[in-house]
Design an enzyme around this catalytic site. Structure first.
Site, PDB file in Angstrom:
ATOM      1  N   ILE A 189       0.808  -1.229   0.000  1.00  0.00           N
ATOM      2  CA  ILE A 189       0.000   0.000   0.000  1.00  0.00           C
ATOM      3  C   ILE A 189       0.834   1.270   0.000  1.00  0.00           C
ATOM      4  O   ILE A 189       0.277   2.373  -0.002  1.00  0.00           O
ATOM      5  CB  ILE A 189      -0.969   0.022   1.199  1.00  0.00           C
ATOM      6  CG1 ILE A 189      -0.209  -0.219   2.502  1.00  0.00           C
ATOM      7  CG2 ILE A 189      -2.081  -0.995   1.017  1.00  0.00           C
ATOM      8  CD1 ILE A 189      -1.069  -0.119   3.747  1.00  0.00           C
ATOM      9  N   GLY A 222       5.228   3.082   0.087  1.00  0.00           N
ATOM     10  CA  GLY A 222       6.668   2.876   0.169  1.00  0.00           C
ATOM     11  C   GLY A 222       7.414   4.186   0.091  1.00  0.00           C
ATOM     12  O   GLY A 222       6.884   5.194  -0.381  1.00  0.00           O
ATOM     13  N   GLY A 223       8.628   4.179   0.591  1.00  0.00           N
ATOM     14  CA  GLY A 223       9.489   5.348   0.549  1.00  0.00           C
ATOM     15  C   GLY A 223      10.881   4.929   0.140  1.00  0.00           C
ATOM     16  O   GLY A 223      11.091   3.853  -0.420  1.00  0.00           O
ATOM     17  N   MET A 225      13.458   4.059   1.936  1.00  0.00           N
ATOM     18  CA  MET A 225      14.090   3.003   2.715  1.00  0.00           C
ATOM     19  C   MET A 225      13.227   1.769   2.891  1.00  0.00           C
ATOM     20  O   MET A 225      13.742   0.702   3.232  1.00  0.00           O
ATOM     21  CB  MET A 225      14.467   3.529   4.114  1.00  0.00           C
ATOM     22  CG  MET A 225      15.627   4.486   4.141  1.00  0.00           C
ATOM     23  SD  MET A 225      15.883   5.153   5.803  1.00  0.00           S
ATOM     24  CE  MET A 225      16.011   3.654   6.762  1.00  0.00           C
ATOM     25  N   LYS A 282       5.767  -1.914   7.935  1.00  0.00           N
ATOM     26  CA  LYS A 282       6.836  -1.277   7.160  1.00  0.00           C
ATOM     27  C   LYS A 282       8.032  -2.219   7.147  1.00  0.00           C
ATOM     28  O   LYS A 282       8.562  -2.581   8.203  1.00  0.00           O
ATOM     29  CB  LYS A 282       7.223   0.065   7.779  1.00  0.00           C
ATOM     30  CG  LYS A 282       8.373   0.762   7.066  1.00  0.00           C
ATOM     31  CD  LYS A 282       8.796   2.041   7.769  1.00  0.00           C
ATOM     32  CE  LYS A 282       7.787   3.143   7.562  1.00  0.00           C
ATOM     33  NZ  LYS A 282       8.306   4.443   8.075  1.00  0.00           N
ATOM     34  N   ASP A 315      11.205  15.697   9.442  1.00  0.00           N
ATOM     35  CA  ASP A 315      10.667  15.407   8.114  1.00  0.00           C
ATOM     36  C   ASP A 315       9.160  15.663   8.084  1.00  0.00           C
ATOM     37  O   ASP A 315       8.398  14.881   7.512  1.00  0.00           O
ATOM     38  CB  ASP A 315      10.975  13.962   7.715  1.00  0.00           C
ATOM     39  CG  ASP A 315      10.802  13.715   6.214  1.00  0.00           C
ATOM     40  OD1 ASP A 315      10.865  14.694   5.444  1.00  0.00           O
ATOM     41  OD2 ASP A 315      10.604  12.550   5.823  1.00  0.00           O
TER      42      ASP A 315
END
Length: 326
Positions: free
Chosen positions: A16, A18-19, A21, A39, A134
């Site tokens: 669903i 992602g980034g 890392m 994650k 962030d």
């Protein structure tokens, strides 16, 4: 990964998000019988000790925080020596970034109320010595009730740690990074305040305060250019709210609000936003939602909103400040 069971209880169901890392999956917790977001550290980074440490550090930092406006961390684990994962609260709804793309700018009172909840979450984190570093609309999840939850402490560090302020990498997302973060200098709670100012600017106007062809152009503006007047883009913004944005985004940390709590108090004075935890007016259904609901109704199904995880996908068009691979 689909169908795999992690930790003996978390069955991976679908990807669903992602980034840079990690990849995020929706999973089912067979012990507590509930959906969760998992994650998982990307396989490319499993052999990198520094990144594995940072991934674990994210879980440890976020797990210590208990607040209604912070995404909960439930568990952390390792499987077969090559799979590192964090189990998080599953939050149905959109990110603030998605909401702004779909609807455009928020009404001033709602924009202020959402940022008040973000600030309440950050005040809790700052009280535990954690600077997020962030804060951006992509990391703000909106619940079905219209409330904000801050997610992804992926580059957070304990404020007392020397490794935070002397890093050789400029981390974060260019459109929302403070001038000191861009320069790789020391960051503290006031750096998060600056980022919230950027988020509030975008919530009010529909666009980030600075734009450019690449990350370097945006970074330069954060350090050198004056913040464009939000009222030039939207004249109906209350002057007091505009002043909150401009003070939060002051170039020098000492000219900003000294804390998230101070900015929150000024927001409440400026527009009378409800205290975090109180009901805020949710937005009316967007045209896309209405059309989707009508289409599903014609097929005989109940209307259903798309769900997002507690760690939203990182939009590809947002340049990052990393000057070297993590």
């Amino acid at each position: 990964m689909i169908g795999r069971v992690l930790g003996g209880r978390y069955t991976i169901q679908e990807r669903i998000g992602g980034g840079g890392m990690s990849i995020v999956y929706r999973a089912f917790d067979s012990l507590l019988r509930r959906p969760v977001a998992v994650k998982v550290l990307r396989a490319d980074f499993v052999s990198e000790a520094d990144i594995v440490h940072r991934f674990r550090q994210e879980a440890q930092a976020a797990a210590s925080l208990q607040h209604p406006n912070i995404v909960n961390i439930f568990d952390v684990g390792e499987e077969d020596g090559d799979t590192y994962f964090i189990v998080m609260e599953y939050v149905p709804g959109r990110t603030l970034k998605e909401e702004l793309r779909l609807r455009g700018p928020e009404p001033p009172e709602r924009a202020a109320a959402l940022c008040a909840e973000i600030l309440a979450a950050l005040e809790e984190a700052h009280g535990h010595g954690i600077v997020h570093r962030d804060v951006k609309p992509q990391n703000v999840l909106l619940t079905k009730g219209g409330h904000a939850k801050v997610s992804d402490f992926g580059i957070a560090r304990a404020a007392a740690s020397a490794t935070i302020v002397h890093t050789t990498r400029a981390l974060g997302t260019a459109h929302y990074a403070s001038p000191e973060q861009v320069r790789g200098a020391a960051t503290d709670e006031r750096s998060d305040v600056y980022s919230v100012g950027c988020v509030l600017y975008e919530a009010l106007t529909g666009r980030p305060p600075f734009a450019g062809e690449d990350a370097l152009a945006v970074m330069w503006q954060h350090t050198q250019a004056e913040v464009p007047d939000p009222r030039a883009l939207r004249p109906d913004i209350p002057p007091a709210l505009c002043r909150v944005v401009l003070r939060a985004m002051a170039k020098r940390p000492q000219d900003r609000y000294p804390s998230a709590a101070a900015m929150l108090a000024d927001l409440q004075r400026a527009v009378g936003v409800p205290l975090p935890g109180q009901d805020i007016e949710p937005p009316p259904p967007a045209a896309a939602d209405v059309a989707a609901a009508a289409g599903e109704g014609r097929r005989g199904n109940r209307p259903r909103r798309r769900a997002r995880s507690a760690a939203p996908a990182e939009p590809v068009q947002q340049p990052t400040l990393a000057t070297a691979p993590p």
